[in-house]
Design an enzyme around this catalytic site. Structure first.
Site, PDB file in Angstrom:
ATOM      1  N   PRO A 115       7.882  27.912  14.275  1.00 33.04           N
ATOM      2  CA  PRO A 115       7.161  28.520  15.242  1.00 33.04           C
ATOM      3  C   PRO A 115       7.551  29.555  15.697  1.00 33.04           C
ATOM      4  CG  PRO A 115       6.857  25.988  15.187  1.00 33.04           C
ATOM      5  CD  PRO A 115       8.291  26.281  15.416  1.00 33.04           C
ATOM      6  N   GLU A 116       6.458  30.541  15.468  1.00 32.59           N
ATOM      7  CA  GLU A 116       6.548  32.329  16.324  1.00 32.59           C
ATOM      8  C   GLU A 116       4.970  32.276  16.840  1.00 32.59           C
ATOM      9  OE1 GLU A 116       9.226  34.967  15.400  1.00 32.59           O
ATOM     10  OE2 GLU A 116      10.804  33.537  14.394  1.00 32.59           O
ATOM     11  N   HIS A 140       8.796  11.138  13.711  1.00 33.72           N
ATOM     12  CA  HIS A 140       8.751  12.006  15.326  1.00 33.72           C
ATOM     13  C   HIS A 140       7.891  12.388  14.942  1.00 33.72           C
ATOM     14  CE1 HIS A 140      12.599  12.472  13.589  1.00 33.72           C
ATOM     15  NE2 HIS A 140      12.967  13.085  11.914  1.00 33.72           N
ATOM     16  N   ARG A 189      12.629  17.177  16.081  1.00 33.74           N
ATOM     17  CA  ARG A 189      14.250  18.741  16.530  1.00 33.74           C
ATOM     18  C   ARG A 189      13.547  18.276  17.934  1.00 33.74           C
ATOM     19  NH1 ARG A 189      15.973  23.171  12.816  1.00 33.74           N
ATOM     20  NH2 ARG A 189      15.809  21.950  11.011  1.00 33.74           N
TER      21      ARG A 189
END
Length: 276
Positions: A2-3, A91, A110
């Site tokens: 994600p940006e 997750h 992550r």
DNA sequence: CATGATCCCTGACTGC
DNA sequence: TGCAGTCAGGGATCAT
């Protein structure tokens, strides 16, 4: 990963499911994110109603009268709004359950992301207070981002311009993908010293950054590995990338081959003919 | 202050 | 098929 475009798409995607609705439960399955998920999150959030969903840089700010939920997606995080009784997958770390039976589900393999609670003004939170201007219009922040600003900030700096525009204290939301893409559009070599770039070329860079981010938002974001929007769908901007991830492939503007070098552990992609 | 290195983490990928 | 090793990447934080 994600940006700014991916965060903005997420913001727009989750907004309608949240605003005006009240939290009935908070389920935390994993507290070990970038920072520990606050133990009092459930107590603080339960019973609160979301009023606005804003974005500052890559931080999502979910406002309630009791305080703000600050969410950062790190590099593998995603949020989706689904039926609260949907079986969680690996997750799926946090569920914010609403009175509608929908939940906001935070997924982050992550665990570089963050979910925090903020009592006062979120813009004064230590993580947000020093952030630079927004490259595209934003409700919360209207400090001007233009060529004069970049020119002024860069004087005397020897950093590579790629690193300079990725610095969130200079300008927010420009990650490695869009930094590389914008520099290609502007015709600037990513390793050029920031302090050795003219005002005129910064003008091109500012519009390249804006244009790249806006086009990415319009395309639903860039999905390289794991980004998906609030409905679980990928973006399509990766199909129009000019340099990022295209090492060894042909430049779309000349016959040259796209090169890759590493700087600060992060890849730089560029065309040595089109960028100087 | 400016800058570069380090660290957190896991999935994807590579080579054997 | 499996396993070990490598790599990417946001960005705060540490070291220089």
């Amino acid at each position: 990963m994600p940006e700014l475009p991916e965060v903005e798409i997420t913001r727009r995607g989750i907004q309608s499911a949240l605003v005006g609705h009240t939290v009935t439960d908070v389920i935390v399955r994993e507290t070990r994110l970038r920072w520990p998920v606050p133990a009092h999150l459930k107590r603080k959030l339960s019973g609160s109603t979301f009023t606005t969903i804003n974005r500052r840089g890559k931080y999502l700010l979910l406002a309630t009268k009791a305080g703000h939920l600050i969410i950062h997606l790190g590099m593998s995080g995603s949020l989706r709004t689904i039926a609260a009784d949907t079986q969680p997958r690996t997750h799926d770390h946090i569920d914010i359950v609403l009175d509608t039976g929908i939940c906001l589900r935070y997924h982050d393999p992550r665990r570089f992301g963050a979910v925090l609670w903020c009592h006062g003004d979120p813009l004064k939170h230590p993580l947000l207070v020093k952030l630079g201007p927004e490259p595209i219009p934003n409700e919360l922040h209207d400090q001007i981002f233009d060529e004069d600003y970049l020119y002024r900030k860069s004087r005397g700096r020897r950093r590579a311009v790629r690193d300079f525009i990725m610095d969130s204290h200079i300008v927010v939301g420009v990650g490695n993908i869009y930094a590389n893409e914008a520099l290609f559009i502007a015709g600037i070599h990513p390793r050029r010293h920031a302090g050795r770039i003219s005002r005129h070329r910064y003008r091109n860079l500012v519009s390249a950054i804006r244009d790249t981010l806006n086009r990415a938002i319009a395309a639903g974001g860039t999905t390289l590995r794991d980004f998906s929007n609030a409905d679980g769908n990928p973006g399509y901007f990766q199909q129009t990338l000019n340099v990022y991830g295209r090492e060894g492939e042909k430049c779309r503007q000349c016959d040259n081959t796209i090169r890759r070098v590493t700087s600060g552990g992060r890849s730089i992609f560029y065309c040595s003919h089109c960028q100087h």
